[in-house]
Scaffold this motif. Structure first.
Motif, short mmCIF file in Angstrom:
data_model
loop_
_atom_site.label_atom_id
_atom_site.label_comp_id
_atom_site.label_asym_id
_atom_site.label_seq_id
_atom_site.Cartn_x
_atom_site.Cartn_y
_atom_site.Cartn_z
N SER A 108 43.40 36.41 41.86
CA SER A 108 42.13 36.68 42.34
C SER A 108 41.18 35.57 41.50
O SER A 108 41.25 35.59 40.35
CB SER A 108 41.72 37.95 42.17
OG SER A 108 41.73 38.33 40.80
N THR A 111 36.50 36.03 39.59
CA THR A 111 36.03 37.61 39.14
C THR A 111 36.54 37.84 37.97
O THR A 111 37.51 37.25 37.32
CB THR A 111 36.84 38.49 40.11
OG1 THR A 111 36.83 39.68 39.54
CG2 THR A 111 38.07 37.78 40.77
N PHE A 112 35.82 38.92 37.31
CA PHE A 112 36.13 38.94 35.70
C PHE A 112 37.53 39.48 35.68
O PHE A 112 38.14 39.45 34.52
CB PHE A 112 34.92 39.72 34.92
CG PHE A 112 34.74 41.05 35.76
CD1 PHE A 112 35.40 41.99 35.00
CD2 PHE A 112 34.15 41.54 36.70
CE1 PHE A 112 35.41 43.50 35.40
CE2 PHE A 112 34.06 42.62 37.22
CZ PHE A 112 34.71 43.80 36.46
N ALA A 113 37.75 40.10 36.56
CA ALA A 113 39.06 41.28 36.54
C ALA A 113 40.29 40.34 37.32
O ALA A 113 40.13 40.10 38.63
CB ALA A 113 38.89 42.42 37.33
N LYS A 114 41.12 39.73 36.49
CA LYS A 114 42.08 38.92 36.99
C LYS A 114 43.38 39.53 37.45
O LYS A 114 43.78 40.33 36.56
CB LYS A 114 42.48 37.70 36.07
CG LYS A 114 43.33 36.74 36.36
CD LYS A 114 43.70 35.72 35.57
CE LYS A 114 44.72 34.66 36.02
NZ LYS A 114 45.15 33.80 34.72
N HIS A 115 43.73 39.66 38.56
CA HIS A 115 45.09 40.28 39.02
C HIS A 115 45.87 39.28 40.08
O HIS A 115 44.98 38.55 40.86
CB HIS A 115 44.76 41.59 39.32
CG HIS A 115 43.95 41.95 40.72
ND1 HIS A 115 44.43 41.54 41.88
CD2 HIS A 115 42.70 42.21 40.64
CE1 HIS A 115 43.15 41.84 42.75
NE2 HIS A 115 42.08 42.06 42.16
N LYS A 147 47.43 46.44 45.98
CA LYS A 147 47.71 47.34 44.83
C LYS A 147 48.26 48.68 45.68
O LYS A 147 47.43 49.44 46.38
CB LYS A 147 46.26 47.81 44.26
CG LYS A 147 46.77 48.50 43.07
CD LYS A 147 45.17 48.66 42.30
CE LYS A 147 45.55 49.45 40.87
NZ LYS A 147 43.98 49.49 40.31
N PHE A 153 50.68 45.22 42.28
CA PHE A 153 50.17 44.24 43.27
C PHE A 153 51.54 43.94 43.90
O PHE A 153 52.20 43.19 43.24
CB PHE A 153 49.41 43.23 42.70
CG PHE A 153 47.94 43.98 42.57
CD1 PHE A 153 47.04 43.82 43.37
CD2 PHE A 153 47.85 44.17 41.02
CE1 PHE A 153 45.55 44.37 43.08
CE2 PHE A 153 46.43 44.71 40.64
CZ PHE A 153 45.49 44.74 41.66
N SER B 22 42.31 45.85 36.75
CA SER B 22 41.76 46.03 38.15
C SER B 22 41.30 47.26 38.49
O SER B 22 41.49 48.26 37.53
CB SER B 22 43.09 45.81 39.21
OG SER B 22 44.02 46.75 39.10
N GLY B 23 40.68 47.51 39.79
CA GLY B 23 39.81 48.90 39.69
C GLY B 23 39.45 48.84 41.10
O GLY B 23 39.26 47.99 41.88
N ASP B 56 37.95 53.74 39.40
CA ASP B 56 39.26 53.70 39.07
C ASP B 56 39.47 52.42 38.29
O ASP B 56 39.01 51.34 38.63
CB ASP B 56 39.90 53.60 40.22
CG ASP B 56 41.72 53.69 40.11
OD1 ASP B 56 42.28 54.52 39.36
OD2 ASP B 56 42.42 52.80 40.54
N PHE B 330 38.22 45.57 42.78
CA PHE B 330 38.30 44.26 41.89
C PHE B 330 39.73 44.20 41.29
O PHE B 330 40.46 45.25 41.13
CB PHE B 330 36.97 44.40 40.93
CG PHE B 330 36.95 45.42 40.10
CD1 PHE B 330 36.26 46.70 40.61
CD2 PHE B 330 37.80 45.69 39.03
CE1 PHE B 330 36.19 47.84 39.73
CE2 PHE B 330 37.43 46.65 38.00
CZ PHE B 330 37.10 47.89 38.60
#
Lengths: 219, 330
Positions: A108, A111-115, A147, A153, B22-23, B56, B330
């Motif tokens: 991704s 964004t601060f949350a990488k996945h 997810k 993922f 993630s969440g 979450d 996210f």
């Protein structure tokens, strides 16, 4: 050193609010610069991809390697593929064309949350002649991830999107991110190949700039 | 949809993936047309209130062949989905790839049974089905998964004696003691055709009862997907149970908008009555946010154990509601 002194004086000459404003302003400038750098990098990597005669995305390079016979290059390519794509399906056509099917993960973007956001299937071709070889990555197909219940993922089964047709299926910002990551992956793969091929050879300058429009029938 | 491949991450990247964070968060407004809540399925229970679901937060990391997943949740949806207040854990497990095809996993995990899940990001509809509400949410235990190919895999495991518990237990009158790990679970995954995945699930134990479940989804075209969930549960000691079937057709009309229907028939055993639910939802993507407007009609038999009441609070056998939810992932 001088700039440090100036900064110290600047801070000392200000009230606590002034100091806070200075730090706040510097933070804003830093964030803007970081954002510009990120966009520039993404844009540069996306532009690494060209389009071929069939309007398919392609990363294409011809590399000169003087004093190298076709057979020696074929042997090196064989070794490279054996080492770098151990688990991938490899096909040799004739005596000098190699084809590998593989995939890489995308993440991704912005964004601060990488996945993991998906994976891109691709085909890598490498062909050798005396004194030169060429390689190209193409047939990019994006498979989105979701997810699952275990917090993993995993691919959405049955959804396969050729990157050329992705603009009608994916968010524009997401697509730009995937194209940038595809360009970066191709460049890295090419760099790895070139580094491997010049081992024990006299270095020769490669065509480092991929062409914007590629005719793959002539090289 | 479950995807119990037992794998943490895939792909050709030779390097270990980074720490993945993630969440999601979700919020909703629901209005039952009787003026009060009727439909008794899990979550989204507040009437005429802008209410929250849950936040979450998930972490996972894989180094070499070893991996962990930790997923925490907070909020009303979390409270209704976990067994012990204060724990806030949806998933907490470690796994190890013995080979490329063989994986071992132990800990507290979302159940492998059923079509719908706790997290709103994993469901198309925001409200949930009777099959989901009555089935297991989580299973703590140890499982082994073997992938015969990318088209067939088999999971088998042993789990705590009851569903939805962090620890096993046995109750004797007013006394609760430690239980055992006596629920057997298995999942056969097959891919009959490209885009079609089917899971045949079994969970059976002398304390937890026996549930047989079929969960499948088929992406028939780029735009059309059909899902199906069918299950039969028998409680221990002839204590009743349930059975039901739900269909999930979904049609993407653009890259932003998808429409979907859930049609469900659910019945309790031993004359416990039945209910039919039709839920029409849309998923509207706006970046990381998914808006879910949804309308639902439920019709039950008189023997169904949950009462519906009309706007005059008189008993009725039908209920309908509208909701709109926003889910940010996210």
């Amino acid at each position: 050193m001088r700039s440090d002194i100036n900064k110290k004086n600047y801070l000392q000459g200000r009230s606590p609010i002034g100091g806070w404003l200075y730090i706040y302003t510097m933070k804003r400038i830093f964030l803007v610069l970081a954002g510009i750098l990120l966009l520039y990098t993404a844009s540069a990597q996306k532009s690494l991809l060209a389009q071929d005669e069939n309007n398919k995305y392609i990363y294409y390079q011809v590399v000169d390697q003087p004093n190298a016979t076709k057979d020696s290059l074929v042997g090196k390519v064989n070794s490279f593929l054996h080492e770098a794509f151990k688990k991938s399906k490899r096909i040799q056509t004739g005596d000098s064309l190699f084809t590998v099917k593989d995939k890489f993960l995308t993440y991704s973007a912005f964004t601060f949350a990488k996945h993991e956001s998906g994976e891109v299937d691709f085909v890598l071709n490498i062909e050798c002649k005396d004194n030169k070889y060429r390689y190209w990555l193409t047939d990019f197909v994006f498979r989105p991830y979701y997810k699952d219940r275990y917090g993993m993922f995993v691919p959405e089964n049955g959804i396969e999107i050729p990157l050329e047709k992705a603009s009608s299926k994916l968010d524009k910002k997401d697509l730009e991110g995937y194209l940038a990551q595809t360009g970066a992956y191709c460049r890295q793969t090419g760099d790895n190949l070139k580094a491997f091929m010049i081992q024990n050879h006299q270095f020769s300058k490669a065509n480092t700039q991929p062409a914007r429009r590629v005719v793959t029938k002539k090289w | 949809m479950p995807a119990d491949t037992g794998k943490v991450g895939t792909g050709a990247d030779p390097k270990d993936p980074p720490l993945i964070f993630s969440g999601s968060v979700d919020t909703y407004w629901k209005y039952d047309f009787s003026g009060h809540s009727n439909i008794p399925t899990s979550f989204a229970s507040d009437q005429n209130s802008v209410s929250i679901g849950m936040v979450d937060l998930g972490l996972k990391k894989k180094v070499g062949k070893a991996a962990f997943v930790g997923e925490l949740s907070f909020g009303p949806r979390s409270d209704q989905s976990i067994p012990t207040s204060g724990y806030h854990i949806q998933n907490l497990y470690v796994s190890y790839d013995v080979t490329d095809k063989f994986n071992l996993t132990a800990g507290y995990m979302s159940t492998f049974i059923g079509y719908e899940v706790i997290s709103p990001t994993g469901n198309f509809n925001y409200s949930t089905s009777y099959l989901f509400t009555n089935g297991p949410f989580q299973n703590a235990g140890f499982k082994a998964t073997y992938a015969f190919s990318d088209k067939v895999s088999l999971m088998a495991g042993i789990f705590n004696n009851y569903w939805n518990t962090y620890t096993s237990f046995i109750t004797h009158g007013n006394t609760t003691t430690s239980g055992d790990v006596s629920t057997f679970g298995a999942q056969l995954m097959v891919v009959p055709a490209k885009g079609w995945t089917a899971y045949l699930n079994l969970a059976t134990g002398s304390f937890s009862g026996t549930e047989l479940d079929l969960t499948t989804a088929y992406q028939i075209t780029d735009a059309f997907k059909l899902g199906l969930n069918a299950a039969d549960f028998s409680a221990p000691n002839n204590g009743g149970g349930f059975s039901g079937i739900a269909l999930y057709p979904q049609l993407a009309v653009s890259k932003v908008v998808t429409f979907g229907v859930r049609g469900e028939y659910f019945t309790y055993k031993n004359g416990g009555g039945n209910v039919t639910g039709i839920t029409v939802s849309s998923n509207i993507k706006a970046g990381a946010i998914t808006l879910i407007p949804e309308i639902r009609f439920d019709s039950k038999s008189s023997a169904f154990p949950f009462a519906f009441a009309d706007s005059n609070l008189a008993p009725t056998n039908s209920a309908s509601q509208f909701l709109i939810a926003a889910v940010y992932a996210f």
